[in-house]
Design an enzyme around this catalytic site. Structure first.
Site, PDB file in Angstrom:
ATOM      1  N   TRP A 199       0.827  -1.199   0.000  1.00 42.13           N
ATOM      2  CA  TRP A 199       0.000   0.000   0.000  1.00 42.13           C
ATOM      3  C   TRP A 199       0.864   1.251   0.000  1.00 42.13           C
ATOM      4  O   TRP A 199       0.552   2.237  -0.672  1.00 42.13           O
ATOM      5  CB  TRP A 199      -0.941  -0.001   1.208  1.00 42.13           C
ATOM      6  N   ASP A 216       4.748  -0.213  11.080  1.00 40.21           N
ATOM      7  CA  ASP A 216       4.548  -1.645  11.274  1.00 40.21           C
ATOM      8  C   ASP A 216       5.501  -2.152  12.351  1.00 40.21           C
ATOM      9  O   ASP A 216       6.579  -1.573  12.569  1.00 40.21           O
ATOM     10  CB  ASP A 216       4.788  -2.421   9.977  1.00 40.21           C
ATOM     11  N   ASP A 244       5.055  -0.112  17.487  1.00 44.02           N
ATOM     12  CA  ASP A 244       3.676  -0.479  17.786  1.00 44.02           C
ATOM     13  C   ASP A 244       2.889   0.808  17.967  1.00 44.02           C
ATOM     14  O   ASP A 244       3.155   1.575  18.904  1.00 44.02           O
ATOM     15  CB  ASP A 244       3.641  -1.328  19.062  1.00 44.02           C
ATOM     16  N   ASP A 247      -4.312  -1.899   7.022  1.00 47.17           N
ATOM     17  CA  ASP A 247      -4.437  -3.253   6.486  1.00 47.17           C
ATOM     18  C   ASP A 247      -3.987  -4.253   7.554  1.00 47.17           C
ATOM     19  O   ASP A 247      -3.520  -5.343   7.253  1.00 47.17           O
ATOM     20  CB  ASP A 247      -3.576  -3.391   5.223  1.00 47.17           C
ATOM     21  N   LYS A 275      -9.237  -2.511   7.298  1.00 43.31           N
ATOM     22  CA  LYS A 275      -9.582  -3.913   7.032  1.00 43.31           C
ATOM     23  C   LYS A 275     -10.275  -4.512   8.251  1.00 43.31           C
ATOM     24  O   LYS A 275      -9.827  -4.330   9.382  1.00 43.31           O
ATOM     25  CB  LYS A 275      -8.337  -4.728   6.693  1.00 43.31           C
TER      26      LYS A 275
END
Length: 205
Positions: free
Chosen positions: A61, A79, A95, A120, A160
């Site tokens: 993405w 991430d 995090d 996502d 998502k």
């Protein structure tokens, strides 16, 4: 278990979007999910925008979003796992639910607020469908809390989700925070999967 793993492998390598991703040099088939959602719902990424990509690894993405920004604006990719560098993206391996991660993200924003946030993210599955679903909804709620604090008024969130326990309740939470919430399932998302994306537009003040 081995039989199921073999079935998954064959489905994966024969998936037309997996083949297309490989042929076009995409990092994963997820790139097509994003581009299909944006195109079908007439969501335009302008070069001047500030964007945040949560759960960015392997970078599918982020690559598409960075290209849309045309080396302008600001893209923050976040991430827990490492991600191969994406030109035009500022990657933070943290995090986003923890104080240290939030501080680093906010330092990168430098007082700005995002026009759009993308998520996502899916929690690591433990094998128990009910437990996995609860974990997924809890993580989605973390994304919503994060977005409420870092989106501009009128900003958008693409997240998502997985159909199941807690999904409707979470969609209600989104409707309380945004003017419109639409469930979308791009053709690049496997029909057998309970995966669905919620496009929440126009964050309320």
């Amino acid at each position: 278990m081995a039989h199921k793993s073999t079935q998954w492998f064959h489905r994966h390598i024969n998936d037309p979007f997996v083949k297309k991703a490989k042929a076009e040099g995409k990092r994963s088939r997820a790139a097509f999910k994003l581009t299909q959602i944006l195109k079908k719902n007439h969501v335009i990424i302008k070069p001047s925008m500030t964007l945040i990509d949560l759960g960015s690894t392997p970078g599918s993405w982020s690559v598409e979003l960075a290209a849309a920004l045309k080396n302008q604006g600001l893209l923050i990719s976040v991430d827990l796992l490492p991600m191969k560098a994406v030109h035009g993206a500022h990657f933070i391996q943290q995090d986003f639910t923890k104080e240290e991660g939030l501080k680093e993200i906010d330092a990168c924003l430098d007082g700005k607020k995002a026009h759009m946030i993308f998520s996502d993210i899916a929690p690591e599955k433990g094998g128990n469908k009910w437990v996995d679903q609860v974990a997924s909804i809890a993580l989605n709620e973390e994304v919503l809390e994060f977005s409420r604090a870092r989106l501009k008024s009128g900003g958008h969130l693409l997240i998502k989700c997985f159909m199941g326990e807690g999904f409707e309740e979470f969609r209600t939470q989104l409707r309380q925070a945004f003017t419109k919430v639409k469930a979308v399932k791009p053709t690049a998302s496997r029909t057998s999967s309970s995966e669905v994306f919620l496009l929440a537009t126009e964050l309320k003040q």
